[in-house]
Design an enzyme around this catalytic site. Structure first.
Site, PDB file in Angstrom:
ATOM      1  N   CYS A  30     -26.099  -8.832 -52.526  1.00  0.00           N
ATOM      2  CA  CYS A  30     -25.454  -9.372 -53.731  1.00  0.00           C
ATOM      3  C   CYS A  30     -24.379  -8.417 -54.257  1.00  0.00           C
ATOM      4  CB  CYS A  30     -26.534  -9.612 -54.785  1.00  0.00           C
ATOM      5  SG  CYS A  30     -25.937  -9.946 -56.438  1.00  0.00           S
ATOM      6  N   CYS A  33     -24.841  -7.322 -57.891  1.00  0.00           N
ATOM      7  CA  CYS A  33     -25.987  -6.395 -57.945  1.00  0.00           C
ATOM      8  C   CYS A  33     -25.545  -4.986 -57.573  1.00  0.00           C
ATOM      9  CB  CYS A  33     -27.095  -6.848 -56.998  1.00  0.00           C
ATOM     10  SG  CYS A  33     -27.807  -8.459 -57.380  1.00  0.00           S
TER      11      CYS A  33
END
Length: 106
Positions: A30, A33
């Site tokens: 991600c 993230c």
């Protein structure tokens, strides 16, 4: 310090034994993230009254927790106090992350 949680029992114990737990539901693939992760790591030592943890949503052992918490996007940050979700947000907003951490100081 941010702890990496890899099983449901560990997170349950943390929630039972700490006033505040801030969970970062994350994934290694991600992009958002990866951007907010280092900021979370940097901020966490400044807030000693909250236990900061990361939960990998792709880990088989944590999937029941992700389902229970209805995690639909990453990153999702969730502040828990004594088995109650106090607040949460999804995304890589440093402002929202600080806002959650600040809740633990009041």
């Amino acid at each position: 310090m941010v702890l990496l949680i890899e099983d449901l029992l560990t997170i349950q114990n943390l929630i039972e034994n700490n006033t505040y737990v801030l969970i970062d539901f994350t994934a290694s693939w991600c992009g958002p993230c990866k951007r907010i992760g280092p900021i979370f790591e940097e901020l966490s030592p400044q807030y000693t009254n909250v236990t900061c943890v990361k939960v990998d949503v792709d880990c088989q052992e944590t999937k029941p927790l992700c389902k229970l918490c209805k995690v639909r996007s990453m990153p999702t940050f969730m502040l828990v106090k004594e088995d109650t979700i106090i607040d949460q947000f999804s995304g890589a907003s440093q402002e929202d992350l600080v806002r959650l951490l600040e809740i633990t100081t009041h």
